[in-house]
Design an enzyme around this catalytic site. Structure first.
Site, PDB file in Angstrom:
ATOM      1  N   ASP A  24      -4.670  36.878  14.749  1.00 29.57           N
ATOM      2  CA  ASP A  24      -4.745  37.180  16.180  1.00 29.57           C
ATOM      3  C   ASP A  24      -3.578  38.050  16.624  1.00 29.57           C
ATOM      4  O   ASP A  24      -3.391  38.261  17.818  1.00 29.57           O
ATOM      5  CB  ASP A  24      -4.745  35.878  16.984  1.00 29.57           C
ATOM      6  CG  ASP A  24      -3.514  35.030  16.713  1.00 29.57           C
ATOM      7  OD1 ASP A  24      -3.181  34.817  15.528  1.00 29.57           O
ATOM      8  OD2 ASP A  24      -2.878  34.545  17.684  1.00 29.57           O
ATOM      9  N   TYR A 143       4.832  24.587  19.130  1.00 33.55           N
ATOM     10  CA  TYR A 143       6.147  25.007  18.657  1.00 33.55           C
ATOM     11  C   TYR A 143       7.244  24.464  19.566  1.00 33.55           C
ATOM     12  O   TYR A 143       7.017  24.223  20.753  1.00 33.55           O
ATOM     13  CB  TYR A 143       6.236  26.524  18.641  1.00 33.55           C
ATOM     14  CG  TYR A 143       5.350  27.184  17.618  1.00 33.55           C
ATOM     15  CD1 TYR A 143       5.807  27.434  16.335  1.00 33.55           C
ATOM     16  CD2 TYR A 143       4.051  27.563  17.942  1.00 33.55           C
ATOM     17  CE1 TYR A 143       5.002  28.046  15.391  1.00 33.55           C
ATOM     18  CE2 TYR A 143       3.233  28.173  17.012  1.00 33.55           C
ATOM     19  CZ  TYR A 143       3.715  28.413  15.728  1.00 33.55           C
ATOM     20  OH  TYR A 143       2.896  29.017  14.809  1.00 33.55           O
ATOM     21  N   LYS A 173      -0.448  22.560  14.379  1.00 33.78           N
ATOM     22  CA  LYS A 173       0.364  23.493  13.600  1.00 33.78           C
ATOM     23  C   LYS A 173       1.742  23.570  14.223  1.00 33.78           C
ATOM     24  O   LYS A 173       1.876  23.614  15.450  1.00 33.78           O
ATOM     25  CB  LYS A 173      -0.292  24.872  13.622  1.00 33.78           C
ATOM     26  CG  LYS A 173       0.572  26.021  13.118  1.00 33.78           C
ATOM     27  CD  LYS A 173      -0.161  27.342  13.304  1.00 33.78           C
ATOM     28  CE  LYS A 173       0.689  28.534  12.914  1.00 33.78           C
ATOM     29  NZ  LYS A 173      -0.049  29.813  13.055  1.00 33.78           N
ATOM     30  N   GLY A 199       5.570  32.133   9.738  1.00 34.06           N
ATOM     31  CA  GLY A 199       6.730  32.820  10.288  1.00 34.06           C
ATOM     32  C   GLY A 199       6.950  34.171   9.628  1.00 34.06           C
ATOM     33  O   GLY A 199       6.053  34.754   9.030  1.00 34.06           O
ATOM     34  N   ARG A 226       1.210  36.476   8.761  1.00 33.69           N
ATOM     35  CA  ARG A 226       1.785  37.693   8.178  1.00 33.69           C
ATOM     36  C   ARG A 226       2.133  37.549   6.707  1.00 33.69           C
ATOM     37  O   ARG A 226       2.031  38.520   5.939  1.00 33.69           O
ATOM     38  CB  ARG A 226       3.028  38.094   8.983  1.00 33.69           C
ATOM     39  CG  ARG A 226       2.710  38.658  10.352  1.00 33.69           C
ATOM     40  CD  ARG A 226       3.943  38.779  11.209  1.00 33.69           C
ATOM     41  NE  ARG A 226       4.459  37.460  11.578  1.00 33.69           N
ATOM     42  CZ  ARG A 226       5.612  37.271  12.202  1.00 33.69           C
ATOM     43  NH1 ARG A 226       6.390  38.297  12.491  1.00 33.69           N
ATOM     44  NH2 ARG A 226       5.998  36.044  12.533  1.00 33.69           N
TER      45      ARG A 226
END
Length: 260
Positions: A24, A143, A173, A199, A226
């Site tokens: 995304d 997070y 997550k 990350g 990534r």
């Protein structure tokens, strides 16, 4: 958990473990490497063993023909790195829109400790309510982020994952705390399956060591973007991650078996 939610949850994981590849980032970062030809990337990571891929709703037409039977998650909020505040995630879709896009689950990002936490708590609660009504699993990306917050502190991460359970999510997550010992506290803070984020990419061995540590602490898998979709060989790194998560391999064995 209702029958529909349970059935769809099985489509984005295997035996309670999850290898999700979020893509995304086109809103957040733009059409970076790995996302321009997202069709090829989706094909590669799902051939490699990813259980599910994740995008914003507008990318759905580019997903379905290329996911090789893997699950599909639609993400429901976003921000950009060039905007005034990257922590200010705004709604980009609804659970009903995700259903129309052919999703097997939805996801929602919340920054616990940020100035935007109150609005995001309200929004995640509403998403969970809508999802429960429609039999759709919710992956909460919870997070620990905000002024003075250590994003890898186990106590803060434990608070974040517990918040996700309290609001009605089905999977959560969060960031990895850095070692298996401290991550045990995070996992023990909730009864939800806890999966880790990737990350910034730091190399194959560092990625697989983090996955191994999270699994050793009782984690349920990964949601890595990534580190996977920008890899020189997305299929191979997906296969290595899946080897650790689903086959209990060591980091070294998984990399060797994947040819990395």
């Amino acid at each position: 958990m209702n029958t529909g939610t349970a059935a769809r949850l099985d489509r984005i994981g295997r035996d309670g473990r999850f290898v999700v590849v979020p893509m995304d980032h086109g809103i957040t970062l733009g059409a970076v490497r790995g996302l321009k030809d997202i069709e090829a990337t989706i094909d590669a990571v799902t051939r490699g063993g990813a259980d599910a891929v994740l995008t914003q709703k507008g990318i759905a037409p580019r997903v379905h023909d290329n996911r090789n039977g893997a699950g599909y998650v639609v993400h429901l909020n976003a921000s950009t790195t060039i905007g005034p505040d990257a922590n200010d995630k705004r709604m980009t879709g609804t659970v009903e829109e995700a259903v129309r896009a052919g999703a097997d689950a939805v996801s929602f990002h919340i920054n616990v400790g940020s100035d935007h936490e109150p609005d995001q708590i309200t929004q995640l609660a509403e998403v969970c309510d809508d999802a429960d009504r429609l039999g759709m699993p919710v992956l909460a990306m919870a997070y620990a982020r905000g002024p003075g917050v250590d994003e890898h502190d186990a106590e803060s991460l434990g608070h974040a994952v517990r918040l996700a359970e309290e609001l009605g999510a089905d999977v959560v997550k969060t960031a990895y705390s850095g070692d298996a010992g401290s991550f045990e506290h995070v996992v023990e803070s909730t009864r939800l399956p806890v999966i880790i984020a990737g990350g910034e990419p730091e190399g194959d061995r560092a990625t697989l060591d983090a996955v191994r540590g999270a699994m050793d602490a009782g984690g349920a898998g990964v949601s890595m973007g990534r580190s996977v979709f920008q890899h020189d060989d997305p299929e191979a790194i997906a296969r290595a991650v899946a080897g650790v998560v689903h086959e209990d391999m060591t980091a070294a064995d998984a990399l060797r078996e994947a040819g990395l």
